[in-house]
Design an enzyme around this catalytic site. Structure first.
Site, PDB file in Angstrom:
ATOM      1  N   ASP A 143       0.846  -1.192   0.000  1.00 15.16           N
ATOM      2  CA  ASP A 143       0.000   0.000   0.000  1.00 15.16           C
ATOM      3  C   ASP A 143       0.885   1.247   0.000  1.00 15.16           C
ATOM      4  O   ASP A 143       1.959   1.223  -0.605  1.00 15.16           O
ATOM      5  CB  ASP A 143      -0.937  -0.045   1.218  1.00 15.16           C
ATOM      6  CG  ASP A 143      -2.299   0.584   0.937  1.00 15.16           C
ATOM      7  OD1 ASP A 143      -2.327   1.807   0.679  1.00 15.16           O
ATOM      8  OD2 ASP A 143      -3.318  -0.128   0.969  1.00 15.16           O
ATOM      9  N   HIS A 220      -3.833   5.980   3.239  1.00 14.22           N
ATOM     10  CA  HIS A 220      -4.509   4.753   2.805  1.00 14.22           C
ATOM     11  C   HIS A 220      -3.850   3.508   3.402  1.00 14.22           C
ATOM     12  O   HIS A 220      -4.529   2.606   3.914  1.00 14.22           O
ATOM     13  CB  HIS A 220      -4.494   4.705   1.277  1.00 14.22           C
ATOM     14  CG  HIS A 220      -5.370   3.674   0.655  1.00 14.22           C
ATOM     15  ND1 HIS A 220      -4.975   2.353   0.508  1.00 14.22           N
ATOM     16  CD2 HIS A 220      -6.607   3.747   0.108  1.00 14.22           C
ATOM     17  CE1 HIS A 220      -5.935   1.678  -0.103  1.00 14.22           C
ATOM     18  NE2 HIS A 220      -6.944   2.494  -0.353  1.00 14.22           N
ATOM     19  N   SER A 553     -11.190  -1.131  -0.902  1.00 13.06           N
ATOM     20  CA  SER A 553      -9.901  -1.062  -0.200  1.00 13.06           C
ATOM     21  C   SER A 553     -10.065  -1.315   1.289  1.00 13.06           C
ATOM     22  O   SER A 553      -9.167  -1.850   1.938  1.00 13.06           O
ATOM     23  CB  SER A 553      -9.264   0.318  -0.382  1.00 13.06           C
ATOM     24  OG  SER A 553      -8.568   0.424  -1.580  1.00 13.06           O
TER      25      SER A 553
END
Length: 778
Positions: A143, A220, A553
């Site tokens: 990520d 994220h 996600s």
């Protein structure tokens, strides 16, 4: 249909590129690009000590004194290298006898507290207790990196790092090795693909906001890592929303982060492959990949680095979960569809953040919001819809599209689409607006997600948006206000399949149903970076310890954490067995005990929306039976879909010989069953196909008898026969085979049809969706 060798494909394509670049060479030289080369590593001459030395040598590159400019060298899940070259040079190298395939680097995007309880996890009971909360299982997260100081990554009361762990904590500016600990056991970053892209004229890494280290400048990666395996964090909230105890699905699992995506720059294939390669070499048990499938179209497996990297991981016993993409509810929008991946769609949980739009005529319309600033206190303001006269860009509230004279002091209606939802609020605020109503378009339907807007704002569904716009068009002086109602728990129905969640059928291989299952992916609270505000926009100067995000996600790391728990409780289970346990125990009903619905239609969800169901960890610990799959089974599947041995070697990294009689793709021992018939003129009736499966008894009772039943709504136009209808397991016969014959009868309308096969021993219900569809032959 037979697929040509990818090497030949590349030669054909690159030859054309090289011809066109001859003109470029005459006027200043051809532009370099990054290419990834898959090499038969067994062909390395013994004179070279390492593969890297062989790849860089004149013997490999075809002469010349200049070594090949290698970026990454892959040697675990993938053998080969990436390099920045002209297309002409890449074409020359593609003809090397040891080069199996070459593909150009592509850019991919990220598929962007209460959810563990919603999955059925309880303290001191069930899977959390039996797995010791995932202790000593290592979850690798590919990520945007990690914010290591966050308390979700505290190692308090954790034991020593597992002795088998081979990873490292790579350092960089502001990221000393001391930031890793017994919880965050590894942190690496991969930037060579982006660096080469910048040199070649691409975007590269924005070093004004990024750090050349594993540190997360985006948020994220921190969010997904803590969702999978974050520690218990008390008094967690996002500006007061979703207050409570934040914790990951596997709170005692170890975390290793692999930064392959960069803020504002996305994720490049060459770096993603390097992350997979390193993670498996380091010794992770689970890999979580919340990265989209490039342009939203599924690539052939031999050109897809996530498919290739995950095959190498799964073949070494590493479970890989991936996001299904956020392009729903469009049919065939699911991405990451390789059968060795566990593909995760998104559903809602029983928590929401309601806000109401109150019109001047007294009507109250429901929406959602995470706005936490100064409220409008009930005062009504003029209401305006720029799209009424300002054109498309004004209706979407794009940059520089709003006239301050028109919107200053007013609440502005903005249509959803084309730009980030939160960015529209910035545009309205900069133009002097006092609030925003974000209206869904037809494609978004009634699906809503909360956002931490920078001004009072509320998202409303398509029908509510139409009501508000009609009011603006008809009222002499339209006015409105927005009321924020905080956090509401116990929402019904839940789960609901999120409208954005990627949908089947599988556009690449319809004989494999995707997505596999859904998990919580709407309004998920998890840890956040200290380098970005809750909107993630550069202009947002606010900071928050936790943030609330939505997307597949967010669903993917729930399954990654679940896999860590199951791996800890059942260390001998293969990745396929773990996936099977999740799928065959998935929930099909919501908290009203009614069929789970599709947010975009309001109708019951089908397996194309929900896969095998919603993750249900109460039952996945003890599924009774599993459908296991070995590496050679995946190879047989690749033979079945028409890949030749050289193409298969691109994926598997091993020489392959396909049988003279091609296997059936439907016979892969998958926990779901997808049967396709050719769409022919006339009736779709009287077509039949038989698929084969093998069930393995993993229950506590070695002697068990399971009986089959088929569940199907009336009017499906299907006949399903199971042979035999009874499976008897013993200590010496833990595996049993059976056949499922599916026949389309004269009933039905020619559309997809659905049923369920259930094996039951009285205490276990092992459920598999059956999908029958018709496809047009190519």
């Amino acid at each position: 249909m037979a697929f040509p060798c990818p090497q030949l494909l590349l030669i054909l394509i690159v030859t054309l590129i090289a011809a066109s670049e001859a003109d470029l060479s005459a006027t200043g030289g051809a532009k370099k690009k990054t290419f990834v080369f898959r090499v038969d590593h067994r062909a390395k001459p013994s004179v070279f000590p390492t593969h890297a030395q062989w790849y860089a040598s004149a013997a490999f590159s075809g002469g010349g004194a200049t070594p090949l400019p290698l970026l990454h060298v892959y040697d675990t899940v993938f053998h080969g290298f990436s390099a920045s070259l002209t297309p002409a040079h890449a074409a020359v190298l593609s003809a090397h006898p040891s080069v199996l395939a070459v593909f150009e680097d592509r850019l991919r995007r990220l598929d962007t507290t209460r959810s563990p309880q919603f999955l059925g996890l309880r303290n001191q009971d069930g899977l959390w207790s039996d797995s010791d909360y995932g202790s000593d299982v290592v979850v690798g997260v590919l990520d945007t990196g990690v914010w290591p100081e966050h308390r979700s990554f505290s190692d308090r009361n954790l034991g020593p790092v597992p002795s088998r762990w081979r990873g490292a904590c790579e350092t960089g500016p502001g990221f000393p090795v001391s930031l890793c600990n017994r919880k965050l056991v590894g942190a690496r970053f991969f930037s060579k693909g982006h660096d080469a892209s910048f040199v070649g004229g691409g975007g590269g890494i924005n070093q004004t906001v990024e750090s050349r280290s594993p540190r997360d400048a985006d948020g994220h990666g921190t969010h997904t890592a803590s969702t999978a395996a974050g520690r218990h964090a008390f008094r967690a909230s996002m500006a007061g929303y979703a207050a409570g105890i934040a914790k990951g699905v596997a709170p005692k699992a170890r975390v290793a982060t692999y930064k392959v995506c960069w803020k504002g720059s996305g994720c490049l294939d060459s770096d993603i492959l390097a992350g997979f390669d390193r993670a498996v070499a380091d010794g992770v048990d689970v890999i979580s990949v919340s990265i989209g499938g490039g342009d939203g179209i599924a690539s052939p497996y031999y050109l897809d680095p996530i498919a290739i990297g995950s095959f190498g991981a799964v073949s070494r016993g590493v479970f890989v979960a991936s996001s299904a993409g956020n392009d729903g509810p469009t049919s065939m929008s699911v991405t990451n569809v390789a059968p060795w991946l566990t593909t995760v769609g998104a559903g809602t949980i029983d928590r929401t953040f309601p806000a109401d739009v109150i019109l001047g005529d007294g009507r109250r319309l429901s929406g959602v919001s995470l706005y936490s600033g100064k409220p409008l206190t009930g005062s009504k303001y003029p209401l305006v819809y720029p799209g009424k006269s300002g054109g498309l860009s004004a209706s979407l509230c794009m940059d520089n599209s709003l006239d301050p004279k028109t919107v200053a002091g007013k609440i502005v209606i903005c249509d959803r689409g084309s730009s980030p939802r939160v960015a529209k609020g910035h545009v309205v605020k900069d133009a002097g607006g006092v609030g925003m109503i974000l209206a869904n378009g037809l494609s978004n339907g009634e699906g809503l997600v909360g956002d931490a807007h920078v001004l009072p704002a509320c998202a409303v569904g398509y029908s509510e948006g139409d009501v508000i716009k009609a009011y603006v068009a008809s009222a002499a002086v339209p006015t409105a206000t927005i009321q924020f109602r905080g956090t509401v728990l116990g929402v019904k129905p839940a789960p609901v399949v999120a409208s954005f969640s990627g949908r089947g059928p599988n556009g690449l291989t319809p004989s494999i149903l995707k997505p596999d299952l859904i998990a919580p992916g709407v309004n998920i609270l998890a840890a956040w970076t200290g380098a970005a505000g809750p909107t993630g926009l550069d202009s947002d100067s606010r900071r928050t310890e936790f943030n609330i995000l939505s997307g597949t996600s967010m669903a993917c790391p729930h399954v990654s954490g679940a896999a860590a728990l199951l791996k800890s409780a059942h260390p001998d289970w293969s990745p396929a067995a773990i996936r099977s346990a999740m799928m065959t125990t998935g929930r099909l009903d919501d908290n009203r005990r009614k069929p789970t619905t599709d947010e975009s239609t309001g109708k019951p969800a089908t397996p194309f929306d929900i896969g095998a169901g919603h993750l249900n960890l109460d039952r996945a610990l003890d599924p009774g039976l599993v459908y296991d799959i070995a590496t050679q089974d995946y190879v047989a599947f690749l033979c079945a879909i028409g890949y030749d041995p050289r193409t298969i070697q691109v994926i598997t990294n091993a020489p392959t010989a396909c049988p003279a009689r091609r296997p059936a793709a439907e016979d892969l021992n998958y926990p779901s069953i997808s049967v396709t018939f050719p769409a022919a003129a006339g009736s779709a009736a009287n077509q039949s196909r038989t698929v084969r499966r093998t069930a393995t008894n993993v229950g506590s009772m070695a002697d068990a008898v399971y009986k089959a039943r088929v569940e199907m709504a009336k009017g499906q136009g299907l006949e399903v026969a199971v042979t035999p209808r009874k499976l008897a397991f013993t200590a010496g016969a833990r595996r049993q085979r059976f056949k499922v014959s599916v026949t389309a009868t004269a009933e039905g309308d020619g559309g997809p049809r659905f049923a369920y096969l259930v094996w039951s021993d009285g205490s276990h219900e092992v459920r598999s969706p059956i999908v029958v569809s018709w496809i047009q032959p190519l």
